[in-house]
Design an enzyme around this catalytic site. Structure first.
Site, mmCIF file in Angstrom:
data_model
loop_
_atom_site.group_PDB
_atom_site.id
_atom_site.type_symbol
_atom_site.label_atom_id
_atom_site.label_comp_id
_atom_site.label_asym_id
_atom_site.label_seq_id
_atom_site.Cartn_x
_atom_site.Cartn_y
_atom_site.Cartn_z
ATOM 1 N N GLY A 166 -2.760 -0.638 65.829
ATOM 2 C CA GLY A 166 -2.787 -0.029 67.623
ATOM 3 C C GLY A 166 -4.231 0.390 67.074
ATOM 4 N N THR A 167 -4.038 2.028 66.890
ATOM 5 C CA THR A 167 -5.185 2.527 66.446
ATOM 6 C C THR A 167 -6.614 2.503 66.291
ATOM 7 O OG1 THR A 167 -3.759 4.567 66.449
ATOM 8 C CG2 THR A 167 -5.905 4.618 66.054
ATOM 9 N N GLN B 231 3.305 -0.436 73.489
ATOM 10 C CA GLN B 231 4.492 0.246 74.401
ATOM 11 C C GLN B 231 5.249 -1.793 74.753
ATOM 12 O OE1 GLN B 231 6.386 1.656 72.289
ATOM 13 N NE2 GLN B 231 5.080 3.211 71.743
ATOM 14 N N SER C 189 0.039 -3.621 68.128
ATOM 15 C CA SER C 189 0.882 -2.883 67.226
ATOM 16 C C SER C 189 1.824 -3.515 66.911
ATOM 17 C CB SER C 189 1.426 -1.542 67.544
ATOM 18 O OG SER C 189 1.428 -1.002 65.975
ATOM 19 N N HIS D 243 4.836 -2.531 64.381
ATOM 20 C CA HIS D 243 6.059 -2.245 63.875
ATOM 21 C C HIS D 243 6.487 -0.880 65.244
ATOM 22 C CE1 HIS D 243 4.838 1.672 64.370
ATOM 23 N NE2 HIS D 243 3.608 1.800 64.717
ATOM 24 N N THR E 210 -9.694 -7.744 53.142
ATOM 25 C CA THR E 210 -9.120 -8.884 52.283
ATOM 26 C C THR E 210 -8.056 -8.641 53.337
ATOM 27 O OG1 THR E 210 -10.198 -8.988 49.761
ATOM 28 C CG2 THR E 210 -7.117 -9.685 50.515
ATOM 29 N N CYS F 132 3.384 10.473 67.081
ATOM 30 C CA CYS F 132 2.222 11.086 66.617
ATOM 31 C C CYS F 132 1.561 12.770 67.208
ATOM 32 C CB CYS F 132 0.170 10.096 67.440
ATOM 33 S SG CYS F 132 0.735 7.974 66.457
#
Length: 372
Positions: A69-70, A160, A180, A182, A218, A305
């Site tokens: 996401g970042t 989120q 994201s 995860h 890749t 974070c």
């Protein structure tokens, strides 16, 4: 151990691991290879792209896979000179955007008149669909429409919200969005950037022809396959997430039944059903946090974070909470695997820990404080 920090990361779903394993073993081929085995891997990536697109109501061609996401947020914001954000945004946005941060209301939602007043001079606007600490859901359509009326492009942080709320990006005036894996029981190290069809986008990483020349390098094949499967499972589990609000309330009622006064941050706004940002007046969050872990309950005092930094939450400060109340706040974030039995056990642990903290503080000594 009861894990209630799912806004930080989620456990990998068993079905996701099963989908990934062949691409960590026998299907190891480079998807850019011209021979059959490579083309088969490429086809699997294309399927994952369709699965992720379906999660947010997009077209497969609008999805660019990233490292998370970042990176997706950084890539989107790099397209613009001045980006208006909200003061409650994730650090990936606040530390990247060059522009102003508009204030929010005490409930955590954007102050729409202020948002409109700040927009002139910005060529883009960026906001999270749902906040990472409080779960507060923004008035997305109003914010996006106001930005477009001011001639600004729009980036939405869906990290989120995706998989927890029904999202159809084509129904909104949004050109860019970040996701994201995860955060929805997929693997770490993979995310996606949505770029609306017809929107210009300069590649953030340049080199080879991967992602149709839009993101070189890749591909993280196993991660992408896992992301696709996680997105598919999240769509199937939409009703499960909606039901989590009842489990969240069950936890609160258990505390109140034990005579505990709770204050919910962001309670006056619509919130993600699985997120609870709560404080106990007069009790420091860090003292509770340090005792909850050995007692068997994992939660958070803020964003994953920023939780290693000894600073109060910028999100809660922006909502107008004084420093003392910010330092009393804990974040609990459930998952679709959370059960009523787990909620009852978590409530029992919390009550015991709170009583232990209160037993060593008084009106004379004041609240237990933890200094790093």
């Amino acid at each position: 151990m009861i894990y209630w920090d799912n806004n930080a990361t989620t456990p990998l779903a068993p079905e996701v691991l099963e989908a990934m394993l062949p691409y960590l073993r026998e299907q190891f081929y480079n998807p850019s290879a011209a021979y059959g085995a490579g083309r088969a891997v490429r086809k699997a990536i294309d399927t994952a792209r369709e699965q992720v697109a379906a999660l947010v109501g997009a077209s497969a061609s609008e999805i660019i896979f990233t490292s998370g996401g970042t990176e997706a947020t950084n890539a989107a914001l790099a397209q613009f000179r001045n980006v208006l954000t909200l003061a409650t945004e994730h650090p990936a946005t606040l530390r990247t955007a060059r522009g102003d941060a508009a204030p929010v209301l005490p409930n955590g939602q954007a102050d729409l008149p202020e948002w409109k007043a700040f927009l002139p001079g910005h060529d883009a606007a960026s906001f999270a669909w749902a906040n990472h600490e409080t779960g507060v859901i923004q008035p997305v359509r109003s914010l996006a429409n106001a930005a477009h009326e001011a001639g600004a492009h729009v980036h939405a942080d869906l990290v989120q919200a995706a998989g927890k709320l029904p999202i159809a990006l084509h129904d909104y005036a949004i050109e860019f969005a970040s996701l994201s894996a995860h955060k929805l029981h997929g693997p770490k190290g993979v995310g996606a950037l949505y770029v609306r069809t017809g929107t210009a986008c300069v590649p953030y990483l340049t080199g080879g022809a991967q992602e149709d020349y839009r993101r070189a390098g890749t591909e993280n094949v196993a991660g992408i396959i896992g992301f696709g499967k996680a997105a598919e499972l999240a769509l199937q589990a939409a009703e499960t997430y909606a039901a989590l609000a009842a489990l969240r309330e069950r936890f609160i009622r258990a505390l109140e039944a034990a005579g505990i006064t709770t204050v919910i941050n962001g309670a006056a706004a619509p919130r993600l059903p699985h997120v609870l940002n709560m404080r106990i007046p007069g009790v420091s969050a860090e003292s509770l946090f340090l005792l909850l872990e050995p007692a068997g309950l994992l939660c958070s005092t803020g964003s994953a974070c920023t939780s290693t930094e000894p600073h109060p939450s910028h999100v809660l400060l922006a909502m107008g909470l004084p420093d003392k109340q910010v330092r009393e706040s804990l974040r609990f974030s459930l998952s679709r695997y959370t059960t009523a039995e787990e909620v009852d056990a978590a409530a029992s642990i919390f009550i015991k820990v709170l009583n232990k903290v209160r037993s060593v503080q008084s009106s004379i000594t004041g609240p237990v404080m933890v200094y790093r």
